[in-house]
Write an enzyme that holds these catalytic residues in place. Structure first.
Site, PDB file in Angstrom:
ATOM      1  N   LYS A  79      15.882  27.329  23.220  1.00 27.01           N
ATOM      2  CA  LYS A  79      14.807  27.447  24.196  1.00 27.01           C
ATOM      3  C   LYS A  79      14.274  26.056  24.534  1.00 27.01           C
ATOM      4  CE  LYS A  79      10.448  29.984  24.956  1.00 27.01           C
ATOM      5  NZ  LYS A  79       9.437  30.875  24.338  1.00 27.01           N
ATOM      6  N   SER A 154       8.566  35.045  27.244  1.00 24.81           N
ATOM      7  CA  SER A 154       8.963  33.853  27.973  1.00 24.81           C
ATOM      8  C   SER A 154      10.374  33.382  27.662  1.00 24.81           C
ATOM      9  CB  SER A 154       7.984  32.718  27.683  1.00 24.81           C
ATOM     10  OG  SER A 154       8.034  32.356  26.291  1.00 24.81           O
ATOM     11  N   SER A 178       7.146  36.680  22.920  1.00 26.84           N
ATOM     12  CA  SER A 178       8.163  35.980  23.710  1.00 26.84           C
ATOM     13  C   SER A 178       9.538  35.917  23.084  1.00 26.84           C
ATOM     14  CB  SER A 178       7.689  34.554  24.039  1.00 26.84           C
ATOM     15  OG  SER A 178       6.617  34.588  24.943  1.00 26.84           O
TER      16      SER A 178
END
Length: 508
Positions: A79, A154, A178
């Site tokens: 990420k 996210s 997330s």
């Protein structure tokens, strides 16, 4: 089985036996990214040359007879909120476009030390603010099950990379769901460890009292193997817990739930929950009961206030943390023409660099922290947070773990909730309480909804530092369902007409 469809644990065995090389494994995944990421759009940045060099280094160490860990040579999607030298870290925001950090996050260091091959950085909602990855400053990521649907957020890029067989492992952060919510809607496994059990050093801060790095994978054992590498005390993180890491790998290999008391959260169900989600959740409960667990209903009455409390605490911390992006030290700078003063350059830069959702949360947080409103909003929300923690304490005095659907619905259509922030926020209805309390939680696939054929997630919540319980329950459920399905949930995608574009056949 193809390299792409192998689990991380399976690839580890193949690498150790010499049946494949780390370079072959890395190249296969880079080829898959080239083939399918035009449709999925999981990655913001791919560095094939660096990945292959890392794979070659693992092959050389293994050839020299070095004793390597189980994840040496295993590819991973990272990420884009973790710093990594030599690679851009944008947090999905234009305000950090092109920024190359001068240091590694602790988790990046631990991954590299373990021989993990980082393929690249994945897309995300800007500064981890969102539930759909539509708030990225660059582009929207698509769900591999149906590219008209969102992959969650996210961390939608990391989850989508797993579901598209672009990487066997990924890393994410969970501030309000997330990791777990993207796992739920993509049919993957996502774990939010106990707050403080994984280091936040070098993770660009969104909401410091909530942010929790964690593992993302396609199987429970793979997640446990990754968890064991990244977790542990870090003196560079003041919130890091100096305590032994629970035996999550042993728990994942065991998967024994006989005699466990599993509490179903009464408040998570009913109106607003998709019928197919509730059906698959009920079926998963029956599976666990059949394996010897005792199922009881537990009430956590203050959980209904978690969403409003979170959306005061989180924006307040966002307002504080994002103040550092001021165009003076790094990142984007707009209007620096020798005429505008410092304040105007800051205003122009923040106006151009932050997206709509980031601005919304900065404004809400600044208002909540402002003089005259602090106690009424932020202070009151923190009191609710305490009540939620007490609900967890009372529940865990009765049961070993709590369970619920991970999300009230399956993946929604891209664009469907863009203009309705409240509807978007409700995607995290079941996940937020664990962030507020700091306990650990995970999402495990429990089937496809009969409503729309999309994945459903089963959430398991455990007390702080009892992360191994997540893996015991998750492994038991995964093993039994795989027996019934004839393989993992993603095997169904790989061999279905809907997943034909993924090109993950059985041959090598």
């Amino acid at each position: 089985m193809s390299i792409l469809r192998a689990t991380a644990a399976g690839l580890s065995d193949l690498l150790a036996s010499g049946e494949v090389s780390a370079r072959e494994v890395a190249q296969a995944h880079l080829d898959q990214i080239d083939a399918v990421d035009g449709s999925v759009r999981a990655f913001l940045h791919v560095d094939g040359e660096r990945a292959l060099a890392a794979a070659d280094a693992v092959d050389a160490r293994r050839a020299a007879g070095e004793d390597l860990g189980p994840l040496a040579g295993i590819p991973l999607a990272m990420k884009d909120i973790f710093t990594m030298t030599g690679a851009p870290t944008t947090c999905g925001s234009r305000i950090l476009e092109g920024w190359i950090p001068p240091y590694n996050s602790t988790i990046t260091e631990r991954l590299l030390d373990a021989g993990v091959v980082v393929l690249g950085k994945t897309n995300m909602d800007e500064f981890a603010m969102g539930s759909s990855t539509e708030n990225s400053g660059y582009f929207t990521t698509h769900n591999p099950w149906d590219t008209t649907k969102i992959p969650g957020g996210s961390g939608g890029g990391s989850a989508a990379a797993l579901a598209a067989f672009e990487a066997p492992l990924a890393i994410g952060t969970d501030t309000g769901g997330s990791i777990r919510q993207p796992a739920s809607v993509t049919g993957t496994v996502g774990v939010k460890p106990t707050y403080g059990a994984t280091s936040r050093y070098g993770v660009v801060a969104m909401a410091s009292s909530l942010d929790t790095p964690g593992p993302c994978a396609r199987t429970v054992l793979d997640a446990a193997l990754l968890h064991s590498v990244i977790a542990g005390w870090d003196p560079r993180d003041s919130t890091s817990i100096n305590a032994p890491v629970p035996d999550v790998v042993g728990a994942a290999r065991s998967g024994d739930v006989a005699g466990m008391r599993i509490g179903v959260v009464r408040e998570f169900g009913g109106e607003g929950y998709q019928p197919g989600v509730e059906q698959r959740f009920a079926e998963a409960l029956a599976v666990l009961e059949g394996l010897g667990a005792e199922i009881v209903e537990v009430s956590c009455p203050n959980f209904e206030y978690a969403l409003p409390a979170y959306y005061l605490i989180m924006p307040s911390e966002v307002s504080s943390n994002l103040a550092r992006f001021d165009a003076m030290r790094y990142g984007l700078r707009v209007g620096d023409d020798g005429v505008n003063g410092v304040e105007e350059v800051m205003n122009l830069t923040r106006g151009a660099g932050f997206g709509a959702e980031a601005k919304r949360r900065i404004i809400i947080g600044t208002y909540a922290l402002s003089s005259g409103y602090y106690d009424a909003y932020y202070g009151s929300a923190q009191k609710v947070r305490t009540l939620i923690s007490r609900d967890f304490d009372a529940a865990f005095a009765q049961v070993d773990v709590l369970v619920s659907p991970t999300t009230p619905t399956t993946a929604f259509t891209i664009g469907e909730r863009v203009d309705d922030p409240l509807a978007m926020y409700k995607a995290d209805l079941c996940t937020i309480p664990s962030n507020l309390a700091g306990n650990c939680a995970a999402s495990i696939p429990c089937g496809l909804s009969p409503d729309d054929g999309l994945p459903v997630g089963f959430q398991v919540m455990a007390p702080p530092l009892a992360d191994d319980r997540l893996y015991r329950v998750g492994a038991a459920l995964e093993r039994e369902l795989a027996t019934r399905w004839g393989g993992g949930l993603l095997d169904q995608l790989a061999t279905s007409p809907a997943g034909a574009y993924l090109k993950v056949g059985d041959g090598r």
